[in-house]
Scaffold this motif. Structure first.
Motif, short mmCIF file in Angstrom:
data_model
loop_
_atom_site.label_atom_id
_atom_site.label_comp_id
_atom_site.label_asym_id
_atom_site.label_seq_id
_atom_site.Cartn_x
_atom_site.Cartn_y
_atom_site.Cartn_z
N GLY B 71 -6.16 16.39 -1.28
CA GLY B 71 -5.82 15.23 -2.07
C GLY B 71 -6.86 14.34 -1.32
N LEU B 72 -7.19 14.20 -0.11
CA LEU B 72 -8.05 13.38 0.45
C LEU B 72 -9.47 13.50 -0.10
N GLY B 73 -9.81 14.69 -0.45
CA GLY B 73 -11.10 14.96 -1.00
C GLY B 73 -11.24 14.27 -2.37
N ALA B 74 -10.10 14.53 -3.07
CA ALA B 74 -10.24 13.82 -4.38
C ALA B 74 -9.94 12.51 -4.50
N TYR B 75 -9.18 11.84 -3.69
CA TYR B 75 -9.16 10.30 -3.56
C TYR B 75 -10.29 9.73 -3.05
N THR B 76 -10.70 10.26 -2.05
CA THR B 76 -12.12 9.77 -1.50
C THR B 76 -13.22 9.34 -2.54
N THR B 77 -13.24 10.57 -3.29
CA THR B 77 -14.52 10.63 -4.31
C THR B 77 -14.04 9.90 -5.37
N ALA B 78 -12.92 9.60 -5.76
CA ALA B 78 -12.39 8.86 -7.05
C ALA B 78 -12.45 7.44 -6.54
N LEU B 79 -11.81 6.91 -5.34
CA LEU B 79 -12.06 5.59 -5.16
C LEU B 79 -13.32 5.31 -4.63
N LEU B 130 1.23 12.23 0.81
CA LEU B 130 1.75 11.97 -0.67
C LEU B 130 2.52 10.64 -0.92
N LEU B 131 3.88 10.56 0.12
CA LEU B 131 4.48 9.15 -0.06
C LEU B 131 3.62 8.01 0.10
N LEU B 132 2.74 8.04 1.09
CA LEU B 132 1.89 6.86 1.13
C LEU B 132 1.01 6.67 0.04
N PHE B 133 0.48 7.71 -0.70
CA PHE B 133 -0.46 7.40 -1.65
C PHE B 133 0.29 6.86 -2.72
N HIS B 134 1.43 7.52 -2.96
CA HIS B 134 2.71 6.80 -3.91
C HIS B 134 2.78 5.30 -3.83
N ASN B 135 2.60 4.97 -2.54
CA ASN B 135 2.83 3.51 -2.33
C ASN B 135 1.66 2.60 -2.21
N TRP B 136 0.64 3.26 -2.23
CA TRP B 136 -0.51 2.56 -1.91
C TRP B 136 -1.41 1.82 -3.37
N ASP B 137 -0.76 0.56 -3.43
CA ASP B 137 -1.39 -0.03 -4.91
C ASP B 137 -2.82 0.03 -5.03
N TRP B 138 -3.57 -0.38 -4.13
CA TRP B 138 -4.97 -0.27 -4.09
C TRP B 138 -5.52 0.75 -4.61
N ALA B 139 -4.87 2.05 -4.43
CA ALA B 139 -5.26 3.37 -4.61
C ALA B 139 -4.70 3.81 -5.97
N GLY B 140 -3.97 3.04 -6.56
CA GLY B 140 -3.35 3.12 -7.95
C GLY B 140 -2.07 3.78 -7.60
N ALA B 141 -1.36 3.81 -6.70
CA ALA B 141 -0.23 4.01 -6.33
C ALA B 141 0.24 5.41 -7.24
N ALA B 142 1.46 5.21 -7.68
CA ALA B 142 1.73 6.53 -8.72
C ALA B 142 1.21 6.50 -10.06
N MET B 143 0.72 5.35 -10.43
CA MET B 143 -0.20 5.75 -11.69
C MET B 143 -1.35 6.43 -11.65
N GLY B 144 -2.10 6.66 -10.53
CA GLY B 144 -3.07 7.27 -10.21
C GLY B 144 -4.36 6.56 -10.49
N ILE B 145 -5.21 7.53 -10.46
CA ILE B 145 -6.76 6.72 -10.95
C ILE B 145 -7.26 7.43 -12.02
N GLU B 146 -7.82 6.80 -12.92
CA GLU B 146 -8.58 7.32 -14.06
C GLU B 146 -10.18 7.27 -13.71
N ILE B 147 -10.86 8.32 -13.72
CA ILE B 147 -12.31 8.27 -13.55
C ILE B 147 -13.15 7.97 -14.88
N PRO B 148 -13.78 6.74 -15.05
CA PRO B 148 -14.53 6.65 -16.32
C PRO B 148 -15.53 7.60 -16.28
N VAL B 149 -15.59 7.98 -17.74
CA VAL B 149 -16.71 9.12 -17.80
C VAL B 149 -18.17 8.35 -18.41
#
Lengths: 292, 326
Positions: B71-79, B130-149
């Protein structure tokens, strides 16, 4: 935040904690007996909840009455799981720890799949049970009746378990087997029988918890997962294998959860439990009541 | 004994080259996108499981929390990509470094724990993440991150039109993970790990720096898993906490190694080649109903294999590694 709110939530935390202890104690019993962690523990809880639900939905048996039935059914189930799976897992010569973890994990996945297949992923609940939705007021504090009864059942179960282990022949055989499984064979105790009964007993305890939980919690195929993690934390916090540890661990977990819920957003309330677990094992690597 | 080991290592390397070469030409003949997708996933899970195997198989520290590093790898790249426009290649490296650093920071207290205490600590730590990322608004919280193509490009590591580039990256990742394992097997660390796994007390008394070697294993393992997570984010274009850090990812990383043979060089890849297509096929043929048949098949398989072949399927291919007759 008033003192009243704090006492109120600590009181409900205590009630919930006793129930967590009850969920965890079967796990602790099995671990103490044979050094095996049942990674399908949450799924045992889940089927107990479904059993309670169906007894209510089809035969209108109130969860309070079906609790002994469910516990008995789970007793059989636990013994069968031991005889069909765990018995072979503990015999593995290579990667023994791994085999034991993954065979029970595999069982958990199968049980979840079966629950989805037969019961669908829908959320269900036991409506209109005798205790459901009622509260009592004790010294100005409101306590939900289902949780209160759950806590009382937990205390009674702990007491019964204590007497059972210390006063009955089987209990003594259980204790002897957990001391030295090799030596008991020499005095004519069938190790397999003791282990099977231990699994039955452990499962019966989680069955009892499931019946009570069904009164106030939604029932769905994945319901076990989060409670299982709390149960592992509870057991490890208390010190694996210690039945008393599970009791104390449950109370701590309940109180910590209530406190966290006061301080952090509700979605983070589990973080407090996990953090306390880490803190405790980092300081005492064998848990609070585990032998060092 | 030593010459036999050197001989085996040389043969392993040759076999790896041949297999990689064969794998590289397969997608030129297999054009079916569904199959290509399955091959990408197989290689990715093979690489992840191989990386997991370094810490849990070779060093014996069973982690069921590697989803954290994924998850950290995925989030670092996506963010980095969505918020700052940083190219995924740097995100990949950054995610790897962050994960390795966190793995070592967590290892510091965790490696004192034994057996189930350690396993549960790894689950709990990943769950906190997992719970922290769920609540971390800047990182998209539970909604997640869409990576633009932004179109096909190796620079941006995006290939919406073809699975082939993903396939070759996944193949490269699997090769790197395999090669790192191969290389470490015969290094000082490799010997230490085996000693630590078999008997930590004895290893300690013989001068093995148990703690440092565990830290090394954790760092390498977490780095590689994070690169895999970073790849996954670019592959699916959408991440949320549950889909990259959920407990099932920790389990999925462990399973191929367990199935193939834990603590072996080829086990994780063999396990992935069997397990991943099987999972995908059961999912698409019987799982579509959403009624859990795929789970039943999958779980049943795990029970059957862990009970029937605790040493993993790899043992079937190498009779010479059996215990010598006494």
């Amino acid at each position: 935040m008033t003192a009243e709110t704090i006492i109120q939530s600590l009181a409900s935390g205590l009630l919930m904690g006793l129930l967590y202890g009850l969920i965890a104690v079967g796990l602790a019993l099995i671990f103490g007996l044979m050094d095996v962690v049942n990674f399908a523990h949450g799924e045992f809880l889940m089927i107990a909840m479904y059993a309670t639900f169906f007894l209510f939905a089809f035969f209108a048996i109130d969860p309070l009455l079906s609790a002994p039935l469910v516990a008995a059914a789970l007793f059989v189930f636990g013994a069968v799981v031991y005889l069909l799976i765990v018995r072979f897992a503990v015999r593995a010569k290579a990667n023994a720890g791994m085999v034991q973890i993954f065979s029970t994990f595999g069982l958990a996945i199968v049980m979840r799949g079966l629950a989805q297949y037969f019961f669908t992923p829908d959320y269900r609940s036991v409506t209109h049970s005798w205790l459901g939705g009622k509260t009592v007021s004790v010294a100005g504090i409101f306590l939900p009746v289902p949780q209160l009864v759950g806590a009382l059942v937990a205390i009674a179960a702990f007491g019964a378990l204590y007497l059972f282990i210390n006063r009955t022949d089987f209990g003594r055989a259980l204790e002897a087997t957990r001391e030295d499984a090799g030596a008991v064979a020499l005095v004519g105790i069938d190790k397999n029988k003791v282990f099977a009964l231990g699994w039955g007993l452990g499962a019966a305890l989680v069955g009892l918890s499931g019946a009570i939980m069904a009164i106030f919690f939604y029932i769905y195929p994945d319901v076990g997962a989060s409670f299982a993690l709390i149960a592992y934390v509870t057991v490890a916090l208390g010190g694996f294998g210690s039945v008393f540890g599970a009791f104390a661990g449950g109370i701590i977990v309940g109180l910590v959860e209530a406190t966290t819920a006061l301080l952090l957003p509700p979605s983070l309330k589990a973080v407090g439990i996990y953090a306390v677990y880490l803190l405790v094992v980092f300081i005492r690597p064998r848990g609070l009541f585990g032998s060092m | 004994m030593d010459t036999a080991f050197a001989e085996r290592r040389r043969r392993d390397l040759i076999v790896a080259f041949v297999l990689a070469a064969i794998a590289a030409v397969v997608p030129l003949f297999v054009k079916d996108v569904y199959v290509q997708n399955m091959m990408v996933l197989t290689l990715m899970w093979g690489a992840l499981s191989q990386s997991w195997n370094i810490l849990s198989g070779y060093c014996g520290q069973i982690s069921l929390g590697h989803a954290l590093y994924f998850g950290l790898g995925a989030y670092t790249t996506a963010l980095l990509f969505t918020k700052f426009g940083v190219l995924p290649w740097f995100g990949m490296l950054g995610g790897g470094v962050i994960s390795a650093a966190i793995a070592m920071a967590l290892g510091y207290p965790c490696f004192r724990l034994r057996g189930h205490y350690f396993v549960i600590a790894t689950i709990v730590i990943a769950e906190i993440g997992l719970l922290l990322f769920h609540n971390w608004d800047w990182a998209g919280a539970a909604m997640g991150i869409e990576i633009p193509v932004r179109g096909d490009s190796w620079l941006k590591f995006q290939f919406p039109r073809s699975k082939l580039p993903y396939f070759y990256f996944a193949l490269a990742l699997a090769c790197v993970a395999w090669f790192v394992t191969w290389w470490l097997e015969d290094s000082k660390w490799g010997y230490w790990w085996r000693a630590v796994k078999d008997n930590p007390e004895a290893a300690e008394s013989l001068g093995v720096v148990v703690f440092n070697s565990k830290m090394g294993a954790a760092a390498v393992s977490a780095f590689l898993v994070a690169v895999g997570g970073s790849f996954y984010a670019q592959f699916v274009y959408f991440i949320d906490p549950e889909s990259v850090m959920g407990f099932q990812f920790s389990l999925l990383m462990a399973l191929p190694a367990v199935l193939g043979g834990i603590g072996t060089l080829w086990g994780p890849l063999l396990g992935a080649v069997i397990l991943i297509p099987l999972t995908e096929l059961t999912r698409s043929y019987v799982g579509g109903s959403g009624r859990g048949v795929d789970l039943i098949v999958y779980g049943g398989l795990i029970i059957a294999i862990s009970l029937a072949r605790p040493q993993g399927l790899i043992g079937l291919f190498s009779p010479r590694r059996k215990e010598p007759a006494r």
